[in-house]
Design a protein around this motif. Structure first.
Motif, short mmCIF file in Angstrom:
data_model
loop_
_atom_site.label_atom_id
_atom_site.label_comp_id
_atom_site.label_asym_id
_atom_site.label_seq_id
_atom_site.Cartn_x
_atom_site.Cartn_y
_atom_site.Cartn_z
N ILE A 262 0.62 -1.45 0.28
CA ILE A 262 -0.05 -0.08 0.27
C ILE A 262 0.95 1.11 -0.09
CG2 ILE A 262 -1.70 1.41 1.46
CD1 ILE A 262 -2.80 -1.18 1.93
N GLU A 263 2.14 0.89 0.75
CA GLU A 263 3.17 2.42 0.78
C GLU A 263 4.02 2.76 -0.45
OE1 GLU A 263 4.87 2.44 5.54
OE2 GLU A 263 5.42 1.31 3.72
N MET A 264 3.71 1.93 -1.17
CA MET A 264 4.17 1.24 -3.05
C MET A 264 3.22 2.35 -3.59
SD MET A 264 7.20 -1.58 -2.82
CE MET A 264 5.95 -2.29 -4.15
N PHE B 83 1.35 6.93 -6.90
CA PHE B 83 -0.10 7.62 -6.83
C PHE B 83 0.83 9.17 -7.40
CE2 PHE B 83 -3.40 4.66 -6.06
CZ PHE B 83 -3.40 3.89 -7.17
N GLU B 84 1.92 9.36 -5.94
CA GLU B 84 1.94 11.30 -6.16
C GLU B 84 3.28 11.16 -6.66
OE1 GLU B 84 3.00 10.70 -1.78
OE2 GLU B 84 1.59 10.84 -1.19
N ARG B 85 3.85 10.09 -7.03
CA ARG B 85 5.39 9.98 -8.45
C ARG B 85 4.39 10.19 -9.79
NH1 ARG B 85 6.55 7.40 -12.27
NH2 ARG B 85 4.69 4.99 -10.69
N MET B 86 3.38 10.12 -9.77
CA MET B 86 3.17 10.17 -11.37
C MET B 86 1.31 11.74 -10.92
SD MET B 86 1.12 6.47 -12.71
CE MET B 86 0.35 6.15 -11.00
N ALA B 87 1.23 11.54 -9.96
CA ALA B 87 0.71 12.97 -10.56
C ALA B 87 1.39 14.43 -10.11
CB ALA B 87 0.33 13.38 -8.30
N ASP C 71 -5.99 14.83 -10.34
CA ASP C 71 -7.04 15.15 -9.36
C ASP C 71 -6.88 13.45 -9.61
OD1 ASP C 71 -6.44 17.27 -9.09
OD2 ASP C 71 -8.75 18.00 -10.29
N ASN C 72 -7.58 12.64 -9.59
CA ASN C 72 -8.08 11.13 -9.50
C ASN C 72 -6.66 10.64 -9.23
OD1 ASN C 72 -10.39 12.19 -11.07
ND2 ASN C 72 -9.50 10.82 -12.94
N LEU C 73 -5.54 10.80 -9.20
CA LEU C 73 -4.26 9.91 -8.74
C LEU C 73 -3.86 10.01 -7.05
CD1 LEU C 73 -2.07 10.20 -11.69
CD2 LEU C 73 -2.51 8.03 -10.56
N LEU C 74 -4.43 11.81 -6.75
CA LEU C 74 -3.88 12.17 -5.84
C LEU C 74 -5.65 11.75 -4.68
CD1 LEU C 74 -3.23 15.67 -6.42
CD2 LEU C 74 -2.70 14.08 -5.56
N ALA C 75 -7.09 11.02 -5.28
CA ALA C 75 -7.69 10.89 -4.31
C ALA C 75 -8.01 9.53 -4.28
CB ALA C 75 -9.06 11.47 -5.49
N SER C 76 -6.94 8.61 -5.21
CA SER C 76 -6.97 7.62 -5.04
C SER C 76 -5.75 7.10 -3.50
CB SER C 76 -5.93 7.25 -6.22
OG SER C 76 -7.56 6.66 -7.61
N ALA C 77 -4.91 8.35 -3.77
CA ALA C 77 -3.57 7.72 -2.88
C ALA C 77 -4.00 7.97 -2.22
CB ALA C 77 -1.97 9.01 -3.19
N ASN C 78 -5.02 9.42 -1.36
CA ASN C 78 -5.82 9.52 -0.71
C ASN C 78 -6.95 8.11 -0.03
OD1 ASN C 78 -4.96 12.42 0.08
ND2 ASN C 78 -6.44 13.13 -1.48
N ASP C 79 -7.89 7.45 -0.31
CA ASP C 79 -8.45 7.09 -0.19
C ASP C 79 -7.63 5.69 0.44
OD1 ASP C 79 -10.79 7.51 -1.04
OD2 ASP C 79 -10.38 7.04 -3.28
N MET C 80 -5.85 5.50 -0.55
CA MET C 80 -5.21 4.35 -0.24
C MET C 80 -4.64 4.27 1.25
SD MET C 80 -5.50 2.43 -2.26
CE MET C 80 -4.69 1.45 -1.88
N GLN D 183 -2.24 -1.02 9.06
CA GLN D 183 -1.17 -0.45 9.96
C GLN D 183 -1.98 -1.19 11.04
OE1 GLN D 183 0.31 3.54 9.77
NE2 GLN D 183 2.06 2.59 8.29
N ASP D 184 -3.54 -0.90 11.50
CA ASP D 184 -3.34 -1.58 13.15
C ASP D 184 -4.11 -2.85 12.80
OD1 ASP D 184 -3.72 0.88 13.49
OD2 ASP D 184 -6.27 1.22 13.08
N GLN D 185 -3.75 -3.82 11.40
CA GLN D 185 -4.13 -5.02 11.76
C GLN D 185 -2.54 -5.37 11.52
OE1 GLN D 185 -5.76 -6.11 7.50
NE2 GLN D 185 -7.15 -5.67 8.13
N LEU D 186 -1.65 -5.19 11.35
CA LEU D 186 -0.33 -5.62 12.08
C LEU D 186 0.63 -5.58 12.58
CD1 LEU D 186 3.13 -6.19 10.36
CD2 LEU D 186 3.18 -3.71 10.44
N ALA D 187 -0.26 -4.27 14.00
CA ALA D 187 -0.11 -4.39 14.71
C ALA D 187 -0.87 -5.07 16.36
CB ALA D 187 -0.46 -2.64 15.63
N GLU D 188 -2.34 -4.99 15.57
CA GLU D 188 -2.23 -6.62 15.76
C GLU D 188 -2.08 -8.28 15.92
OE1 GLU D 188 -6.62 -6.38 14.92
OE2 GLU D 188 -6.93 -4.33 15.34
#
Length: 137
Positions: free
Chosen positions: A26-28, A33-37, A73-82, A90-95
């Motif tokens: 997910i981080e990648m 997305f941010e790089r393409m934007a 804008d679509n890429l940035l929205a996708s990045a925010n969703d991600m 990350q919460d699941q990883l912590a658990e």
């Protein structure tokens, strides 16, 4: 008992590794997305410089720039969703890490109990040998 706890630990470690992979993936994706934007921002800026029109509302604004803006804008929205998915992962990883730690602690306690029991048995055997030697004198 050992084989069950060892297999449970292996299962928990596998689960932790899987959660780590998901977080990294997910981080990648967010980084991509941010790089393409950012690349689209550069292309938009170049297009605006070429045409000399930077007002999106202008009737002669570049069609390419409009499409690139929408895509960015679509890429940035996708990045925010991600990012929300990243938080959940990350919460699941912590658990999963907490579960692994609990199982490892339980296993460690079990090994400690077994070791203490073995020490008691050995000490009883040594005490018996000492008693027999004392009686034989």
């Amino acid at each position: 008992m050992k084989s069950r706890s060892e297999s449970l630990i292996r299962l928990k470690k596998f689960n932790v590794d899987e959660k780590r992979r998901q977080v990294m993936q997910i981080e990648m994706m967010i980084a991509d997305f941010e790089r393409m934007a950012a690349e689209l921002d550069q292309q938009i800026e170049i297009e605006q410089t070429k045409t000399g029109i930077s007002d999106v509302a202008h009737f002669a604004y570049s069609t390419f720039a409009k499409a690139a803006l929408q895509r960015r804008d679509n890429l940035l929205a996708s990045a925010n969703d991600m990012r929300s998915k990243l938080e959940a992962a990350q919460d699941q990883l912590a658990e999963a890490l907490e579960d692994l730690k609990k199982v490892e602690l339980l296993d460690q306690r079990e090994h400690q109990r077994e070791k203490e029991e073995q020490n008691k048995i050995e000490q009883a055997e040594f005490d018996e040998i000492a008693r027999q030697r004392f009686r034989n004198r």
